[in-house]
Design a protein around this motif. Structure first.
Motif, short mmCIF file in Angstrom:
data_model
loop_
_atom_site.label_atom_id
_atom_site.label_comp_id
_atom_site.label_asym_id
_atom_site.label_seq_id
_atom_site.Cartn_x
_atom_site.Cartn_y
_atom_site.Cartn_z
N MET A 1 4.59 4.68 6.37
CA MET A 1 3.70 4.66 5.21
C MET A 1 2.28 4.92 5.67
N VAL A 2 1.47 5.36 4.72
CA VAL A 2 0.07 5.64 5.03
C VAL A 2 -0.79 4.62 4.29
N LEU A 3 -1.66 3.95 5.04
CA LEU A 3 -2.55 2.94 4.46
C LEU A 3 -3.97 3.49 4.48
N LYS A 4 -4.66 3.29 3.39
CA LYS A 4 -6.05 3.74 3.32
C LYS A 4 -6.90 2.66 2.67
N LEU A 5 -8.07 2.45 3.24
CA LEU A 5 -9.05 1.54 2.63
C LEU A 5 -10.18 2.39 2.07
N TYR A 6 -10.41 2.25 0.78
CA TYR A 6 -11.46 3.03 0.12
C TYR A 6 -12.68 2.15 -0.16
N SER A 7 -13.86 2.70 0.05
CA SER A 7 -15.10 2.00 -0.30
C SER A 7 -15.32 2.12 -1.81
N PRO A 8 -16.30 1.39 -2.34
CA PRO A 8 -16.59 1.52 -3.78
C PRO A 8 -17.01 2.94 -4.18
N THR A 9 -17.43 3.73 -3.19
CA THR A 9 -17.78 5.12 -3.51
C THR A 9 -16.64 6.07 -3.16
N ASP A 10 -15.47 5.50 -3.00
CA ASP A 10 -14.24 6.27 -2.77
C ASP A 10 -14.19 6.99 -1.43
N GLU A 11 -14.99 6.52 -0.48
CA GLU A 11 -14.86 7.04 0.88
C GLU A 11 -13.71 6.31 1.57
N ILE A 12 -12.97 7.02 2.38
CA ILE A 12 -11.92 6.38 3.17
C ILE A 12 -12.55 5.81 4.44
N ILE A 13 -12.53 4.47 4.57
CA ILE A 13 -13.18 3.80 5.70
C ILE A 13 -12.17 3.56 6.82
N TYR A 14 -10.95 3.20 6.47
CA TYR A 14 -9.88 3.04 7.45
C TYR A 14 -8.67 3.79 6.93
N GLU A 15 -7.93 4.34 7.87
CA GLU A 15 -6.69 5.02 7.49
C GLU A 15 -5.73 4.94 8.66
N GLU A 16 -4.49 4.63 8.40
CA GLU A 16 -3.51 4.63 9.49
C GLU A 16 -2.12 4.87 8.92
N THR A 25 -0.69 -6.26 4.35
CA THR A 25 -1.44 -7.50 4.14
C THR A 25 -2.86 -7.36 4.69
N ALA A 26 -2.97 -6.74 5.86
CA ALA A 26 -4.30 -6.56 6.47
C ALA A 26 -5.21 -5.73 5.57
N TYR A 27 -4.68 -4.66 5.01
CA TYR A 27 -5.50 -3.80 4.13
C TYR A 27 -5.82 -4.53 2.82
N TYR A 28 -4.85 -5.29 2.33
CA TYR A 28 -5.09 -6.06 1.11
C TYR A 28 -6.26 -7.02 1.32
N TYR A 29 -6.22 -7.77 2.44
CA TYR A 29 -7.27 -8.76 2.67
C TYR A 29 -8.60 -8.11 3.03
N TRP A 47 -13.99 -2.14 -3.45
CA TRP A 47 -13.12 -1.82 -2.32
C TRP A 47 -11.67 -1.90 -2.77
N ARG A 48 -10.88 -0.98 -2.33
CA ARG A 48 -9.47 -0.99 -2.70
C ARG A 48 -8.66 -0.37 -1.56
N PHE A 49 -7.37 -0.67 -1.59
CA PHE A 49 -6.53 -0.04 -0.58
C PHE A 49 -5.39 0.68 -1.26
N GLU A 50 -4.80 1.57 -0.55
CA GLU A 50 -3.72 2.37 -1.13
C GLU A 50 -2.60 2.47 -0.11
N VAL A 51 -1.40 2.32 -0.57
CA VAL A 51 -0.22 2.49 0.28
C VAL A 51 0.56 3.67 -0.28
N SER A 52 0.86 4.60 0.56
CA SER A 52 1.68 5.72 0.08
C SER A 52 2.70 6.06 1.15
N GLN A 53 3.76 6.64 0.71
CA GLN A 53 4.80 7.04 1.63
C GLN A 53 4.49 8.42 2.19
N GLU A 54 4.81 8.61 3.43
CA GLU A 54 4.62 9.95 4.01
C GLU A 54 5.60 10.90 3.34
N PRO A 55 5.15 12.11 3.06
CA PRO A 55 6.09 13.06 2.44
C PRO A 55 7.24 13.38 3.38
#
Lengths: 59, 357
Positions: A1-16, A25-29, A47-55
Motif C-alpha cells: 500500500m502507499v501511504l501519504k501525508l498531506y499538509s493543509p495546502t495539499d503538499e505531500i510531506i511524507y510518502e512511503e 497508525t503512524a500516518y493517522y497519528y 493535515w490528512r493522510f491517504e492510504v491507497s493500494q498499489e496498482p
C-alpha cells in the motif's frame, strides 16, 4: 500500500510504500498530532493522510 | 505479644486468686502488661493517634481507619454512584468519614498533586510507565533509540523501527490528542550531549519515530543504542516540585479498560475509537447514474449537499448516507462517543492516605 501525508495546502510531506499495517497508525497519528498542535482539528483544510493500494502490474 | 508467663500461670493462662486452693493466683508481670500496652498503642499510632489519658475509643477508631485505608490497593480505579465525594482525611473522632481517594471525572485536563497531601498515591503514580504488552511475551518498558540530536536547546530522539517503539510513540500521540499534554521521557544516563533527567515531551512524529523536548545542551548528533522510558504521571525536572508531585489526568466520561494490546498501554489515556477500518471510495460504482454525477466523480457518494433537491450528489466530498436499521435491531443511535449500555457513576483512584492542605 502507499501511504501519504498531506499538509493543509495539499503538499505531500511524507510518502512511503509498505506492507506494514502499523504504518497506517503512524500516518493517522501524524495527522492527528499536527492538527491538534496547529489548532486545525475543525478546520476545513487540515493535515490528512491517504492510504491507497498499489496498482496491479499490467499482465 | 506473648501469653502470660509470670508466676502462677497455668499453661500460659491466667488463674484467679483463691485463698484456699490458689493463694498466689497468677502474677501480673510488667513484661506482659507492657506487651499489651505496646500492641494497643501501636494500633493507634499506625493511624497517627497520639496517646491520651482517659480515652477508650481510639483503638477502635484506628482499626476502622486501617480497614478503610487498606480496603483497596493504592492506584486502584473504582466507580461510585451518587454525587462526587470529596477526599477526607482520617479523623479519630469520626473514623468512618475517612475517604482517601481522588475523583477523576471532575478534573478538566490534569492536576498536579503533592506528596504532602497524598503521601502514598504520589510515589505510586511516579512509578507508572508506558508499558507495551505488559506481562506478555514481548513486553517492553524501555524503548530503543537509533539517534540523538540537539539543535538550539531542542533535543530530538529517533527510535528504532520495532513494534514496541511504534506502539509507544502512537500512545504518546494519543495521550496528546486526548489531553493536550505529553508524558515525560526519562533519560536514565547521559545520551550524547543529553544529560540524564526527566523531560516533558513537546512534540512527536509517529511517521519519523521521533520525540522532541527542551534540553539545554550543546548542539550535536550521533547514533546511539541507548533506551529511554516514558512516565505517564511524573513531572519533568524543570517543573514545580518534580520529585514530590505527580500529575493526574482527568477522565470525564471515560471507561477503564484492561491493558495488553498495542494501543492499550498501561497508564495511558485514550479517546474512544471505532474499530479500525478503512473505507475506500466506491470506485467501481463511479458511473454516471449510479449515485454519481459523472463517471469520474469517484469521491462523491452519499447524501445530496444541503439545499440540493437532487438525489445525485454533485461536488459533495466526504458525504455519506445516514445509518439505517438492519430491520432487526432498530434505528442506530449515534452520539459523540461510542459506548455500550451503561449506568453512570463517578470514577475515582484510591490513594490510601490523604492529608488535607
Amino acid at each position: 500500500m502507499v501511504l501519504k501525508l498531506y499538509s493543509p495546502t495539499d503538499e505531500i510531506i511524507y510518502e512511503e510504500t509498505t506492507d506494514d499495517k502499523a504504518r497506517v497508525t503512524a500516518y493517522y497519528y501524524e495527522a492527528e498530532v499536527r492538527n491538534k498542535t496547529e489548532g486545525l482539528e475543525d478546520a476545513e483544510k487540515k493535515w490528512r493522510f491517504e492510504v491507497s493500494q498499489e496498482p496491479e502490474p499490467e499482465k | 505479644m506473648r501469653k502470660i508467663a509470670g508466676p502462677g500461670h497455668v499453661s500460659n493462662g491466667w488463674v484467679d486468686y483463691d485463698p484456699n486452693t490458689n493463694p498466689l493466683g497468677t502474677v501480673f508481670t510488667a513484661d506482659w502488661g507492657n506487651d499489651v500496652q505496646n500492641e494497643l498503642i501501636g494500633i493507634q499510632a499506625e493511624m497517627g493517634i497520639a496517646e491520651a489519658a482517659g480515652t477508650n475509643k481510639y483503638v477502635l477508631a484506628a482499626i476502622k481507619g486501617l480497614m478503610i485505608k487498606l480496603r483497596k490497593d493504592v492506584g486502584e480505579f473504582f466507580m461510585r454512584g451518587g454525587d462526587i465525594k470529596a477526599p477526607a482525611a482520617f479523623d479519630k473522632d469520626d473514623p468512618e468519614s475517612f475517604f482517601p481517594a481522588v475523583c477523576l471525572d471532575n478534573i478538566n485536563t490534569y492536576v498536579d498533586i503533592a506528596a504532602a497531601n497524598w503521601p502514598d498515591l504520589v510515589p505510586e503514580l511516579r512509578t507508572w510507565t508506558l508499558k507495551y504488552l505488559d506481562g506478555l511475551t514481548g513486553a517492553a518498558s524501555a524503548y530503543i533509540l537509533t539517534t540523538w540530536a540537539i539543535a538550539t536547546n531542542v533535543a530530538t530522539l529517533t527510535f528504532a523501527n520495532n513494534a514496541a517503539n511504534d506502539a509507544a510513540i502512537a500512545s504518546i500521540a494519543e495521550i496528546f490528542a486526548t489531553t493536550g499534554d505529553y508524558p515525560v521521557v526519562n533519560v536514565a544516563s547521559t545520551i550524547g550531549n543529553i544529560p540524564a533527567g526527566n523531560y516533558r515531551i513537546t512534540g512527536v512524529s509517529t511517521v519519523a519515530r521521533t520525540i522532541t523536548f527542551a534540553c539545554t545542551a550543546s548542539n550535536g548528533t550521533n547514533a546511539t543504542t541507548n533506551t529511554v522510558t516514558f512516565y505517564t504521571n511524573r513531572l519533568a525536572d524543570s517543573e514545580s516540585n518534580p520529585t514530590t508531585s505527580a500529575r493526574l489526568y482527568g477522565a470525564k466520561g471515560m471507561a477503564v479498560i484492561s491493558a495488553g494490546t498495542a494501543l492499550q498501554m498501561s497508564g495511558a489515556v485514550a479517546r474512544d475509537f471505532m474499530q479500525g477500518h478503512l473505507q475506500d471510495r466506491p470506485a467501481a460504482e463511479a458511473t454516471a447514474g449510479r449515485g454519481f454525477a459523472t463517471a469520474s466523480a469517484s469521491n462523491v457518494f452519499g447524501n445530496p449537499a444541503a439545499g440540493s433537491s437532487s438525489i445525485i450528489p454533485v461536488n459533495v466530498v466526504n458525504a455519506t448516507g445516514s445509518p439505517v436499521t438492519d430491520g432487526i435491531n432498530g434505528t442506530p443511535r449515534t452520539g459523540t462517543t461510542t459506548r455500550p449500555r451503561s449506568i453512570t457513576g463517578h470514577l475515582y483512584i484510591w490513594a490510601g492516605s490523604y492529608i488535607a492542605p
